[in-house]
Design a protein around this motif. Structure first.
Motif, mmCIF file in Angstrom:
data_model
loop_
_atom_site.group_PDB
_atom_site.id
_atom_site.type_symbol
_atom_site.label_atom_id
_atom_site.label_comp_id
_atom_site.label_asym_id
_atom_site.label_seq_id
_atom_site.Cartn_x
_atom_site.Cartn_y
_atom_site.Cartn_z
ATOM 1 N N PRO A 198 0.817 -1.217 0.000
ATOM 2 C CA PRO A 198 0.000 0.000 0.000
ATOM 3 C C PRO A 198 0.853 1.271 0.000
ATOM 4 O O PRO A 198 1.821 1.359 0.754
ATOM 5 N N GLY A 244 -1.174 -6.287 -7.377
ATOM 6 C CA GLY A 244 -1.023 -7.616 -7.966
ATOM 7 C C GLY A 244 -0.409 -8.574 -6.981
ATOM 8 O O GLY A 244 -0.232 -8.267 -5.797
ATOM 9 N N SER A 272 2.365 -12.320 -7.018
ATOM 10 C CA SER A 272 3.181 -13.225 -7.824
ATOM 11 C C SER A 272 2.280 -14.188 -8.602
ATOM 12 O O SER A 272 2.562 -14.544 -9.734
HETATM 13 P P1 AMP Z 1 3.742 -10.688 -3.841
HETATM 14 O O1 AMP Z 1 3.241 -12.009 -4.182
HETATM 15 O O2 AMP Z 1 5.063 -10.600 -3.214
HETATM 16 O O3 AMP Z 1 3.646 -9.921 -5.071
HETATM 17 O O4 AMP Z 1 2.752 -10.006 -2.828
HETATM 18 C C1 AMP Z 1 1.403 -9.816 -3.155
HETATM 19 C C2 AMP Z 1 0.712 -9.037 -2.087
HETATM 20 O O5 AMP Z 1 1.217 -7.700 -2.027
HETATM 21 C C3 AMP Z 1 -0.753 -8.859 -2.337
HETATM 22 O O6 AMP Z 1 -1.481 -10.004 -1.985
HETATM 23 C C4 AMP Z 1 -1.061 -7.651 -1.478
HETATM 24 O O7 AMP Z 1 -1.227 -8.029 -0.129
HETATM 25 C C5 AMP Z 1 0.204 -6.818 -1.601
HETATM 26 N N1 AMP Z 1 0.064 -5.729 -2.572
HETATM 27 C C6 AMP Z 1 0.564 -5.673 -3.822
HETATM 28 N N2 AMP Z 1 0.263 -4.487 -4.400
HETATM 29 C C7 AMP Z 1 -0.438 -3.775 -3.504
HETATM 30 C C8 AMP Z 1 -1.034 -2.479 -3.489
HETATM 31 N N3 AMP Z 1 -0.942 -1.641 -4.520
HETATM 32 N N4 AMP Z 1 -1.698 -2.102 -2.375
HETATM 33 C C9 AMP Z 1 -1.799 -2.923 -1.315
HETATM 34 N N5 AMP Z 1 -1.251 -4.149 -1.263
HETATM 35 C C10 AMP Z 1 -0.579 -4.572 -2.336
#
Ligand code: AMP
Ligand code: MCA
Length: 475
Positions: free
Chosen positions: A256, A278, A280
């Motif tokens: 965030p 997004g 992974s």
């Molecule tokens: P990862 O798999 O490392 O990309 O982490 C994904 C997680 O990052 C998501 O499930 C969210 O909890 C968080 N996330 C990614 N983008 C955002 C965003 N713009 N705002 C809030 N949380 C985010």
């Protein structure tokens, strides 16, 4: 399912190269610049060397070698397993064993037993490979869950092509852009969006090594990618931030973006940042648009091909009224194929009717704008944009002879969003193991960003009547 143009042909655009429209500065990284034809020639030579492999490990340092290794594998249709360069012994052994990677391509970490296939920057081949099937896995990316060791997210070529094209559409990203970022090359953000996105769109990439405000300012690009920690450090350096006035689009994601950082960035640069969301597993599914509203605290609308919905704990629909909170579920052509070797975890993450459960809690307003409220589980921590499983860190700490009990949590942090803090009860027999020793123990076993920033030595952990640790009471 429609996959859009193939990943390789349009991503390296050999026709443009053959037609004399080479891009002299296609990729600048680690102080070296590759033209598009350099990249194509050297990566095709890599492809020739590994074409018979199925899955290869790449030590994902931000270097030309990493880029050539990845592109070479894409040309040959070989699956890449990017390995964090600072991953400790336990994590690396798990990634190699679980993925079944057959060789290191490029560089191997010290002490590794797998054979190494070198990447030669100055070698050239112009052999033409057929475009592999869009269903071929392009990457296995390791990502943390709430417990256990990281899971391998299998991302297909077609998914990546669809995901990148949806972003080019949302951000009006074209070959006229110059992309700047300094993010790690073992995640979707830095590697897939940040390297393959630039190659596919044809916009030169400048990778700054580390994502510091000064390096971003000096790069003078038009399109900037960063995690909120980087934007927050940027606004602390107004002189650097003001250099971004000439940019076209500043994009924030992976965690965030605090509203004050959004506002300050707008004041200093004249640009309201684009926020996108997004995982992974899903690539980027939600974003504000270059030609649309940018609302602080909100991550925009579904990108092309994506649908979203909210569900409560019983699976019942939650209204999209801008206020009601529900579990966010998504579907779209850029989603992953499943977790490698983990049919159980894969099945759990999908609903019976084919939607992916993100594990995030959100609201959706009547115009389709999304706000991410938080995560369903306290055991997935986001620190500096890195996803860290509390369970993985706890297991490593419990492996230290001094530790009797442990609870790892993410506490609010102005710079990192959350910081990893471990509450530790030492064994009565322990003769004074220090916090520093425990932090070093984690860094030896896991990636360094998973180290707790703080260890708090406590006499006991708060538990409920069932004996379960009450993490919400730890602060
Ligand atoms: P990862 O798999 O490392 O990309 O982490 C994904 C997680 O990052 C998501 O499930 C969210 O909890 C968080 N996330 C990614 N983008 C955002 C965003 N713009 N705002 C809030 N949380 C985010
Ligand atoms: C850090 N240090 C420590 C500790 N932690 N020292 C002792 N004990 C600790 N516990 C050291 C570091 O090694 C470093 O040392 C110095 O302190 C500063 O560390 P840090 O604050 O972590 O800063 P940093 O190293 O500059 O890292 C901040 C960062 C980084 C650059 C923002 O967190 C980062 O690159 N984040 C990006 C993550 C990302 O790309 N996520 C994408 C996944 P020294 O200075 O000596 O090195 S999400 C994704 O892909 C999805 C699809 C999405 O939505 O994007």
């Amino acid at each position: 399912m429609s996959f859009g143009p193939p990943l390789l042909l349009s991503s390296l655009n050999p026709l443009a190269v053959a037609g004399g429209a080479d891009i002299p500065n296609a990729v600048t990284i680690d102080g070296s610049t590759l033209s598009r034809s350099d990249l194509l020639g050297a990566a095709t030579s890599v492809a020739e060397r590994i074409a018979r492999a199925e899955r290869v490990a790449v030590l994902a340092e931000p270097t030309v070698t990493t880029v050539l290794a990845v592109v070479g594998c894409l040309i040959a249709g070989v699956t890449v397993v990017p390995v964090p360069p600072d991953s400790g012994a336990t994590e690396r052994a798990h990634i190699l064993a679980d993925s079944g990677a057959q060789v290191w391509l490029g560089k191997a970490p010290e002490g590794s037993e797998l054979p190494v296939v070198p990447v030669r920057r100055h070698a050239r081949s112009w052999h033409s490979y057929p475009e592999p099937d869009p269903a071929t896995p392009a990457f296995v990316l390791y990502t943390s869950g709430t417990t256990g060791l990281p899971k391998g997210v299998v991302l297909g070529r077609g998914a990546i092509a669809a995901g990148l094209d949806a972003l080019a559409d949302a951000w009006a990203w074209t070959a006229d852009d110059v992309l700047v970022h300094g993010l790690p090359l073992f995640h979707v953000h830095g590697l897939i969006l940040g390297v393959l996105g630039a190659l596919r769109v044809g916009s030169p990439l400048i990778h700054t090594g580390k994502p510091t405000p000064r390096a971003y300012a000096a790069a003078k690009g038009s399109l900037y990618f960063a995690v909120p920690t980087v934007w927050s450090r940027m606004v602390e350096d107004p002189e650097a931030a003001q250099q971004l006035t000439t940019a076209r689009l500043l994009v924030s994601g992976s965690a965030p973006l605090p509203m004050p950082v959004f506002e300050r960035l707008r004041e200093l640069t004249g640009h309201a940042p684009i926020e996108r969301y997004g995982m992974s597993e899903t690539m980027i599914t939600l974003s504000t648009r270059a030609d649309g509203e940018r609302r602080p605290g909100w991550v925009g609308t579904p990108v092309r091909g994506v649908r979203t919905r909210l569900r409560d704990e019983s699976g019942a629909p939650v209204p999209h009224d801008g206020e009601s909170i529900g579990g966010l579920q998504v579907r779209g052509p850029m989603l992953f194929d499943g977790y490698l070797n983990r049919p159980d975890a894969t099945a759990e993450s999908w609903t019976d009717d084919g939607w992916f459960r993100t594990g995030d809690v959100a609201v959706i307003d009547p115009e389709g704008f999304h706000r991410i409220v938080g995560r369903e589980s306290v055991d997935l921590i986001k620190s500096g944009g890195y996803r860290i499983g509390a369970g993985e860190v706890e297991t490593v700490l419990l492996g230290h002879p001094a530790v009797a009990e442990v609870a790892v949590v993410g506490l609010p942090d102005d710079d990192l969003g959350q910081r990893v803090v471990a509450f530790v009860v030492r064994r009565a027999s322990d003769a004074g193991t220090t916090e520093r020793e425990l932090i070093a123990h984690v860094a030896e076993q896991l990636s360094v960003h998973k180290r707790p920033r703080e260890i708090r030595l406590v006499d006991a952990l708060p538990r409920n009547a069932m004996g379960k640790v009450q993490k919400k009471l730890l602060s």
